[in-house]
Scaffold this active site. Structure first.
Site, PDB file in Angstrom:
ATOM      1  N   SER A 263       0.852  -1.189   0.000  1.00 22.06           N
ATOM      2  CA  SER A 263       0.000   0.000   0.000  1.00 22.06           C
ATOM      3  C   SER A 263       0.885   1.234   0.000  1.00 22.06           C
ATOM      4  O   SER A 263       2.113   1.131   0.065  1.00 22.06           O
ATOM      5  CB  SER A 263      -0.904  -0.002   1.230  1.00 22.06           C
ATOM      6  OG  SER A 263      -0.117   0.249   2.372  1.00 22.06           O
ATOM      7  N   LYS A 264       0.223   2.382  -0.035  1.00 19.13           N
ATOM      8  CA  LYS A 264       0.952   3.652  -0.157  1.00 19.13           C
ATOM      9  C   LYS A 264       2.027   3.811   0.908  1.00 19.13           C
ATOM     10  O   LYS A 264       3.086   4.360   0.640  1.00 19.13           O
ATOM     11  CB  LYS A 264      -0.029   4.826  -0.050  1.00 19.13           C
ATOM     12  CG  LYS A 264      -0.654   5.158  -1.373  1.00 19.13           C
ATOM     13  CD  LYS A 264      -1.247   6.554  -1.362  1.00 19.13           C
ATOM     14  CE  LYS A 264      -2.011   6.792  -2.654  1.00 19.13           C
ATOM     15  NZ  LYS A 264      -3.423   7.046  -2.426  1.00 19.13           N
ATOM     16  N   ARG A 265       1.740   3.323   2.095  1.00 20.19           N
ATOM     17  CA  ARG A 265       2.730   3.565   3.143  1.00 20.19           C
ATOM     18  C   ARG A 265       4.026   2.773   2.911  1.00 20.19           C
ATOM     19  O   ARG A 265       5.035   3.030   3.542  1.00 20.19           O
ATOM     20  CB  ARG A 265       2.132   3.306   4.524  1.00 20.19           C
ATOM     21  CG  ARG A 265       2.057   1.905   4.919  1.00 20.19           C
ATOM     22  CD  ARG A 265       1.178   1.678   6.130  1.00 20.19           C
ATOM     23  NE  ARG A 265       0.665   0.340   6.076  1.00 20.19           N
ATOM     24  CZ  ARG A 265       1.404  -0.737   6.329  1.00 20.19           C
ATOM     25  NH1 ARG A 265       2.654  -0.613   6.708  1.00 20.19           N
ATOM     26  NH2 ARG A 265       0.892  -1.934   6.209  1.00 20.19           N
TER      27      ARG A 265
END
Ligand code: GLU
Length: 497
Positions: A263-265
């Site tokens: 994911s983005k993180r």
């Protein structure tokens, strides 16, 4: 078009390929079907790659369908980004892309045929009623399947909006014989009468995907396993339509190094970010291929070999973890083997901001001559550009602080070297090294003390590839010019020489 009885497809042969009309194996048709709501995710790129390789392996066709039915979330910018990334990866489809939004009349036509055949029904339940029914189901603890009172009635109010739902089977089970996940059994009691057409007449994803796959002749659906739970519904729809079922292969998601779904993180998700980070497309491709597919423990598999080896059976069942270090090492491998002219073309735009445009042709030439040396030390195109920057900078070069110091400390040695270099013949690496040794020896200095101011003068930096390599690629005129610039700066700046 619509069969009144369900009809399964004949069992597929072991390879998953269908028997063709003449008894031979018909070439497969596959598709990559991204929704254009953002950039091309690396997971999506891997799905595209697997589809492409499968098609090539079996002499089939690889198609692209842009699933842009959700007009609010789709954008032209996202479509462009997806196409650009696919082009960069050399994964463009064999035919022009199909835009799902252009096919809504066909989707509605199929829904009408299902209504006609009694496989679908108009449902006049209003959102509040659905919500109340769902709450009641939750409270009773009797599962989540919504049962519409309109399933077996068609006398709804003419003035109220309705949706069209599939009359899904309620007994028995639906088996997904997945090439990657194995045999998965879904009890039909869990299948809801999902919506095919919304009350505004627009098709849902579930209807559009089944109709489009059928009309495009798709034989193998290779996609992320986030769609596995949609498969029994799509099969129910296919059976109601009496259409052949494609072979399914659901590929596990990519996870981050911590084991959670990427994911983005975790950092960059889009293909274009990897392009900007300086990865070569063939390196990203090889990395993504191995991330989820294996042939023994071979790590380096370039495209031609991948086409020869690819099989759905080689796709792993458990999610793979993204590993930046591994991607970098694969990139190093491809950088070393990449054609120097191609690398120069890739690196020059990255240097445009600092390059002396007056001498572009000469810089290209210099870059080409130094490429073997430079690429052996670089992990990506940005690092390569950084180490090549000194070649294209306008003269006199800006010196960083460490280079200034090296110059101040070795000005005398640099002046001596300059005089010897002016007379050197031939201008070869061996001769250059010999002269430097002689100068060092007669000054009672180490070779490093001669090399340091020379490096500073030639590159403006204190660290660089071998200084003799640099002298060699710069050639006599450019080398002497740079040394003179450096000496002159000290004369003007400090009046020392
Ligand atoms: N458009 C869907 C997505 O981007 C894929 C649908 C499919 O492959 O069946 O997730």
């Amino acid at each position: 078009m619509v069969n009144s009885s369900s009809c399964g497809s004949a069992p597929a042969p072991a390879s998953g390929l269908r028997a063709g009309p003449a008894g031979g194996l018909a070439p497969p048709v596959v598709r990559f079907a991204p929704s254009p709501t953002g950039f091309l995710h690396i997971g999506g790129a891997r799905t595209a790659l697997f589809n492409y390789l499968f098609a090539r392996r079996h002499g089939g066709t690889y198609l692209l369908r842009i699933e842009d039915t959700d007009r609010a979330r789709s954008s032209q910018a996202a479509i462009d980004a997806i196409l650009e990334s696919l082009a960069w990866l050399d994964l463009m489809p064999d035919q022009p892309p199909v835009f799902q939004s252009t096919r809504s009349a066909r989707h509605a036509e199929v829904a009408a045929a299902l209504l006609e055949a009694g496989h679908a029904y108009r449902c006049w339940m209003q959102p509040e009623e659905i919500e109340a029914e769902r709450a009641r189901l939750r409270a009773s603890g009797r599962g989540q399947r919504l049962e519409s009172p309109w399933r077996d009635r068609s006398d709804g109010p003419a003035d109220r909006p309705f949706v069209v739902r599939l009359k899904a089977p309620r007994t028995g089970e639906t088996v997904v014989d997945d090439r990657v996940q194995g045999r998965i059994v879904f009890p039909n009691a869990e299948l809801d009468d999902f919506v095919l057409l919304r009350s505004d007449g627009t098709p849902t994803y579930m209807l559009a995907v089944v109709v489009d796959d059928h009309d495009m002749g798709v034989t193998h659906v290779i996609r992320g396993d986030d769609h596995l739970s949609n498969t029994p519904r799509q099969l129910a729809l296919l059976r109601a339509l009496g259409w052949p079922e494609p072979v399914h292969a659901h590929v596990p998601m990519i996870h981050g190094p911590d084991g959670a779904k990427l994911s983005k993180r975790h950092g960059a998700l889009g293909v274009e970010a990897y392009r900007e980070m300086g990865f070569l497309p063939e390196a990203l491709e090889n990395y993504l291929l191995r991330l989820g597919w294996a042939h023994g423990d071979t790590e380096l598999v370039a495209r031609e070999e991948a086409i020869a080896l690819f099989s759905l059976e080689g796709i792993g069942r458990s999610p793979a973890r993204f590993d930046m270090k591994k991607l970098e090492s694969v990139n190093r491998h491809y950088l070393l083997r990449a054609d120097n002219r191609r690398l120069a073309d890739l690196v020059l735009p990255r240097l445009a901001a600092i390059a002396d445009q007056q001498n572009a042709a000469r810089h290209q030439e210099l870059l080409l001559r130094s490429m073997d040396e430079l690429k052996a030390r670089a992990k990506d195109l940005n690092a390569l550009a950084q180490s090549a920057a000194f070649l294209v900078r306008a003269r006199p070069l800006d010196m960083d602080a460490a280079a200034q110091r090296a110059l101040d400390e070795g000005l005398g040695l640099l002046a001596t070297m300059r005089d010897r270099l002016a007379l050197l013949d031939p201008w070869s690496r061996e001769a250059l090294e010999r002269v430097a040794r002689e100068v060092a020896e007669s000054a009672g200095a180490g070779l490093g003390q001669v090399a340091a101011p020379l490096r500073a003068a030639l590159t403006g930096q204190a660290a660089s590839p071998s200084v003799f390599g640099i002298l060699e690629v710069l050639g006599r005129d450019e080398s002497l010019g740079r040394i003179d610039d450096a000496l002159a700066s000290k004369v003007n700046g400090h009046g020392k020489v």
